[in-house]
Enzyme design. Sequence first.
Site, PDB file in Angstrom:
ATOM      1  N   PHE A   1     -42.297  -1.803 -11.612  1.00 44.21           N
ATOM      2  CA  PHE A   1     -43.629  -1.464 -11.351  1.00 44.21           C
ATOM      3  C   PHE A   1     -44.627  -2.310 -10.501  1.00 44.21           C
ATOM      4  CE2 PHE A   1     -47.827  -2.346 -13.986  1.00 44.21           C
ATOM      5  CZ  PHE A   1     -48.690  -1.423 -13.013  1.00 44.21           C
TER       6      PHE A   1
ATOM      7  N   ASP B   1     -33.073  -5.614  -6.921  1.00 44.03           N
ATOM      8  CA  ASP B   1     -33.096  -4.990  -8.316  1.00 44.03           C
ATOM      9  C   ASP B   1     -31.674  -4.682  -8.619  1.00 44.03           C
ATOM     10  OD1 ASP B   1     -34.116  -3.238 -10.498  1.00 44.03           O
ATOM     11  OD2 ASP B   1     -35.981  -3.779  -9.393  1.00 44.03           O
TER      12      ASP B   1
ATOM     13  N   GLY C   1     -36.187  -0.804 -13.354  1.00 37.39           N
ATOM     14  CA  GLY C   1     -36.918  -0.485 -12.052  1.00 37.39           C
ATOM     15  C   GLY C   1     -36.180   0.953 -11.618  1.00 37.39           C
TER      16      GLY C   1
ATOM     17  N   ASP D   1     -27.334  -7.642  -9.419  1.00 39.18           N
ATOM     18  CA  ASP D   1     -28.006  -8.194 -10.880  1.00 39.18           C
ATOM     19  C   ASP D   1     -28.151  -9.899 -10.786  1.00 39.18           C
ATOM     20  OD1 ASP D   1     -28.732  -9.089 -13.642  1.00 39.18           O
ATOM     21  OD2 ASP D   1     -27.174  -7.431 -14.310  1.00 39.18           O
TER      22      ASP D   1
ATOM     23  N   LEU E   1     -26.172 -15.330  -6.112  1.00 37.80           N
ATOM     24  CA  LEU E   1     -26.439 -14.518  -5.164  1.00 37.80           C
ATOM     25  C   LEU E   1     -26.362 -15.353  -3.731  1.00 37.80           C
ATOM     26  CD1 LEU E   1     -27.481 -11.859  -3.998  1.00 37.80           C
ATOM     27  CD2 LEU E   1     -29.873 -12.768  -3.933  1.00 37.80           C
TER      28      LEU E   1
ATOM     29  N   LEU F   1     -39.433 -11.917 -10.094  1.00 33.92           N
ATOM     30  CA  LEU F   1     -40.071 -10.907 -11.139  1.00 33.92           C
ATOM     31  C   LEU F   1     -39.196 -10.314 -11.978  1.00 33.92           C
ATOM     32  CD1 LEU F   1     -42.275 -11.422  -8.919  1.00 33.92           C
ATOM     33  CD2 LEU F   1     -42.861  -8.898  -9.390  1.00 33.92           C
TER      34      LEU F   1
ATOM     35  N   TYR G   1     -37.563 -12.257 -25.120  1.00 30.07           N
ATOM     36  CA  TYR G   1     -38.300 -12.124 -24.041  1.00 30.07           C
ATOM     37  C   TYR G   1     -39.153 -13.363 -23.949  1.00 30.07           C
ATOM     38  CZ  TYR G   1     -41.930 -10.341 -20.507  1.00 30.07           C
ATOM     39  OH  TYR G   1     -42.688 -10.086 -19.365  1.00 30.07           O
TER      40      TYR G   1
ATOM     41  N   TYR H   1     -36.732 -27.622 -11.611  1.00 33.70           N
ATOM     42  CA  TYR H   1     -36.257 -27.902 -10.302  1.00 33.70           C
ATOM     43  C   TYR H   1     -37.394 -28.294  -9.436  1.00 33.70           C
ATOM     44  CZ  TYR H   1     -32.083 -25.498  -9.838  1.00 33.70           C
ATOM     45  OH  TYR H   1     -30.682 -25.102 -10.237  1.00 33.70           O
TER      46      TYR H   1
END
Length: 306
Positions: A12, A32, A37, A57, A62, A74, A146, A160
């Site tokens: 969103f 994403d 999403g 994911d 990555l 996000l 969460y 970091y």
Amino acid sequence: MAKIMVTGGAGFIGSHLCEKLLNDGHRVICLDNLCTGTSENIAHLSNNKNFTYLQHDIIKPLTTKEEIDYLFHLASPASPVDYQRLPVETLLTGSSGTHNALELAKEKDATFLLASSSEVYGDPTIHPQPESYWGNVNPIGPRSCYDEAKRFAEALTMAYHRKHGLDVRIARIFNTYGPRMRKEDGRAIPNFITQALANEPITVYGDGSQTRSFCYISDMVDGICRAMFSNGAEGEVINLGNPDEVTIRELAEKVKKLINSDSEIAFKALPQDDPKRRCPDIFKAKEILNWEPKVDLDAGLNKTIK
Ligand code: UDP
């Protein structure tokens, strides 16, 4: 033109952020895994030559040959219904996912913004909540997957910054609403609008005296961009939200009135650890980012209802 990565870019807030960055002339790589999403959120961007979508994911490392100047992180389930359905994924996204995103930012020497949450304050005992408040979180309750993921993500981001000198910023995002929220995502505004439009009972949890402060999406995306691009925000944590506080009962009545709905209000059990009051102190955002929300609740709800 900057080269920008947005993790959670099909969500969103993420999809509205990708759209704004493209409109501002930047190149955007949207990442994403579509766990919450949707590809519909970014369908209208797919023909833009400056837009790339990567299904990935972020829990998995990555690598990319692309240069990245700015990385907005996000990615995470964010609705209580979603993160309680995906508790392990949520914890791993906040921890391993944030680690992978930070490693990529370090490798590319990118400025990093963590999308954190007002949930780091838990069920707050100080009101409104300034960034200096350490919070009141139940570490083993149903929301902990969460809350603790975001708290860990904040700690890792600051590690970091301190250890590697990475340019980081943390935005603590309070309740945000607008077009592209999924009708079934379980949050108050999409639930109330969907119920009121169908003339079905509006489900208010508890007695509805708990409060929230709702920020319209265009204001939020503007705040997130300012947090990333303002020089004074390096190493800072900044609340982003609308300080206009309403009770959930008032919100239900307001949605009903704006839709001219016949729905009745149906009171349901209050979920465990549901925060009783939430309202951002946005002094820092005003000072550092020269930002404050512009869209009031009635105007934002009307756009969302449409
Ligand atoms: N809520 C409600 N009815 C619903 C959905 C949510 O009364 O159908 C309440 C929920 O208990 C909370 C508030 O509305 O007090 C905001 O919930 P939401 O899920 O939108 O976001 P939260 O702020 O809890 O992350």
